[in-house]
Motif scaffolding. Sequence first.
Motif, PDB file in Angstrom:
ATOM      1  N   ARG A 175       0.861  -1.180   0.000  1.00  5.07           N
ATOM      2  CA  ARG A 175       0.000   0.000   0.000  1.00  5.07           C
ATOM      3  C   ARG A 175       0.898   1.229   0.000  1.00  5.07           C
ATOM      4  N   GLN A 176       0.323   2.378  -0.266  1.00  3.35           N
ATOM      5  CA  GLN A 176       1.092   3.620  -0.246  1.00  3.35           C
ATOM      6  C   GLN A 176       0.457   4.618   0.712  1.00  3.35           C
ATOM      7  N   ILE A 177       1.323   5.461   1.284  1.00  5.96           N
ATOM      8  CA  ILE A 177       0.875   6.543   2.155  1.00  5.96           C
ATOM      9  C   ILE A 177       1.738   7.757   1.840  1.00  5.96           C
ATOM     10  N   HIS A 178       1.142   8.939   1.891  1.00  3.09           N
ATOM     11  CA  HIS A 178       1.858  10.183   1.595  1.00  3.09           C
ATOM     12  C   HIS A 178       2.019  10.971   2.890  1.00  3.09           C
ATOM     13  N   ILE A 179       3.249  11.339   3.199  1.00  2.06           N
ATOM     14  CA  ILE A 179       3.564  12.088   4.412  1.00  2.06           C
ATOM     15  C   ILE A 179       4.505  13.223   4.043  1.00  2.06           C
ATOM     16  N   ASP A 180       4.071  14.443   4.309  1.00  2.00           N
ATOM     17  CA  ASP A 180       4.898  15.636   4.059  1.00  2.00           C
ATOM     18  C   ASP A 180       5.500  15.653   2.653  1.00  2.00           C
ATOM     19  N   GLY A 181       4.689  15.346   1.649  1.00  2.00           N
ATOM     20  CA  GLY A 181       5.138  15.402   0.268  1.00  2.00           C
ATOM     21  C   GLY A 181       5.959  14.208  -0.199  1.00  2.00           C
ATOM     22  N   HIS A 182       6.140  13.204   0.651  1.00  4.81           N
ATOM     23  CA  HIS A 182       6.900  11.999   0.290  1.00  4.81           C
ATOM     24  C   HIS A 182       5.956  10.803   0.250  1.00  4.81           C
ATOM     25  N   THR A 183       6.220   9.908  -0.667  1.00  2.00           N
ATOM     26  CA  THR A 183       5.412   8.695  -0.791  1.00  2.00           C
ATOM     27  C   THR A 183       6.180   7.525  -0.193  1.00  2.00           C
ATOM     28  N   PHE A 184       5.508   6.774   0.658  1.00  2.00           N
ATOM     29  CA  PHE A 184       6.078   5.583   1.279  1.00  2.00           C
ATOM     30  C   PHE A 184       5.217   4.389   0.895  1.00  2.00           C
ATOM     31  N   THR A 185       5.865   3.277   0.653  1.00  5.76           N
ATOM     32  CA  THR A 185       5.176   2.021   0.376  1.00  5.76           C
ATOM     33  C   THR A 185       5.285   1.173   1.638  1.00  5.76           C
ATOM     34  N   TRP A 186       4.197   0.506   1.985  1.00  3.30           N
ATOM     35  CA  TRP A 186       4.210  -0.294   3.205  1.00  3.30           C
ATOM     36  C   TRP A 186       3.357  -1.550   3.051  1.00  3.30           C
ATOM     37  N   GLY A 207      -4.470  -6.359  26.974  1.00  3.09           N
ATOM     38  CA  GLY A 207      -5.814  -6.872  27.192  1.00  3.09           C
ATOM     39  C   GLY A 207      -5.697  -8.354  27.487  1.00  3.09           C
ATOM     40  N   PRO A 208      -6.768  -8.995  27.912  1.00  5.51           N
ATOM     41  CA  PRO A 208      -6.666 -10.401  28.307  1.00  5.51           C
ATOM     42  C   PRO A 208      -6.519 -11.384  27.149  1.00  5.51           C
ATOM     43  N   TYR A 209      -6.908 -11.017  25.926  1.00  6.47           N
ATOM     44  CA  TYR A 209      -6.781 -11.926  24.795  1.00  6.47           C
ATOM     45  C   TYR A 209      -7.004 -11.161  23.502  1.00  6.47           C
ATOM     46  N   VAL A 210      -6.674 -11.780  22.386  1.00  2.00           N
ATOM     47  CA  VAL A 210      -6.880 -11.141  21.087  1.00  2.00           C
ATOM     48  C   VAL A 210      -8.371 -11.102  20.808  1.00  2.00           C
ATOM     49  N   VAL A 211      -8.898  -9.914  20.579  1.00  2.00           N
ATOM     50  CA  VAL A 211     -10.335  -9.795  20.346  1.00  2.00           C
ATOM     51  C   VAL A 211     -10.656  -9.336  18.933  1.00  2.00           C
ATOM     52  N   ASP A 212      -9.642  -8.969  18.164  1.00  2.00           N
ATOM     53  CA  ASP A 212      -9.914  -8.514  16.811  1.00  2.00           C
ATOM     54  C   ASP A 212      -8.781  -8.931  15.898  1.00  2.00           C
ATOM     55  N   ASN A 213      -8.990  -8.786  14.613  1.00  2.00           N
ATOM     56  CA  ASN A 213      -7.939  -9.107  13.656  1.00  2.00           C
ATOM     57  C   ASN A 213      -7.883  -8.028  12.584  1.00  2.00           C
ATOM     58  N   GLY A 214      -8.223  -6.793  12.956  1.00  2.00           N
ATOM     59  CA  GLY A 214      -8.247  -5.687  12.009  1.00  2.00           C
ATOM     60  C   GLY A 214      -6.867  -5.291  11.538  1.00  2.00           C
ATOM     61  N   TYR A 215      -6.841  -4.748  10.351  1.00  2.00           N
ATOM     62  CA  TYR A 215      -5.607  -4.272   9.739  1.00  2.00           C
ATOM     63  C   TYR A 215      -5.255  -2.925  10.360  1.00  2.00           C
ATOM     64  N   PRO A 216      -3.980  -2.563  10.459  1.00  2.00           N
ATOM     65  CA  PRO A 216      -3.639  -1.248  11.005  1.00  2.00           C
ATOM     66  C   PRO A 216      -4.180  -0.138  10.105  1.00  2.00           C
ATOM     67  N   THR A 217      -4.572   0.946  10.718  1.00  2.00           N
ATOM     68  CA  THR A 217      -5.112   2.078   9.956  1.00  2.00           C
ATOM     69  C   THR A 217      -3.968   2.898   9.358  1.00  2.00           C
ATOM     70  N   PRO A 218      -4.265   3.750   8.394  1.00  2.00           N
ATOM     71  CA  PRO A 218      -3.226   4.648   7.880  1.00  2.00           C
ATOM     72  C   PRO A 218      -2.602   5.497   8.995  1.00  2.00           C
ATOM     73  N   ALA A 219      -3.396   5.880   9.995  1.00  2.00           N
ATOM     74  CA  ALA A 219      -2.850   6.654  11.118  1.00  2.00           C
ATOM     75  C   ALA A 219      -1.808   5.838  11.886  1.00  2.00           C
ATOM     76  N   ASP A 220      -2.031   4.531  12.047  1.00  2.00           N
ATOM     77  CA  ASP A 220      -1.062   3.669  12.729  1.00  2.00           C
ATOM     78  C   ASP A 220       0.236   3.594  11.935  1.00  2.00           C
ATOM     79  N   VAL A 221       0.121   3.419  10.632  1.00  2.00           N
ATOM     80  CA  VAL A 221       1.298   3.328   9.764  1.00  2.00           C
ATOM     81  C   VAL A 221       2.033   4.670   9.732  1.00  2.00           C
TER      82      VAL A 221
END
Length: 136
Positions: free
Chosen positions: A11-22, A63-77
Amino acid sequence: MEVAQMRARLRQIHIDGHTFTWRAALHSVQVNGFYRRAVYVRAWGSGGKNGQKLEADLLSTPGPYVVDNGYPTPADVRAVIICGLKSGWRPEQRGGTFVLSDREHGADFAASGFQLADPVPPGESADTTHEAQQRG
């Protein structure tokens, strides 16, 4: 331990005019007897896979156990990439890997729902500085 993984796609994300692939891959790890969602995040700058790679292993907040399997958000990346850049990652440098770890960079990392972990291979137990501090 059963390890759940998700196929990673670029995937790609743009930060401060730069493109990063992740990409990110999900799995779970056992931490102090409890299962937690874990995410391997890998990122590259404009040099692509020939540039220095950024690696970060994230754990879901305690937390006590894994409760989800969601992908990280663009904010996390975005948080991973910004922490990497502030910590000395040089994506334009040819080759090599810059690893973000809890021990060295955890105090500078801020992402809702995640904390940095020291690298943990799938199927192994983890111990993080944050949890060691909580145990006192």
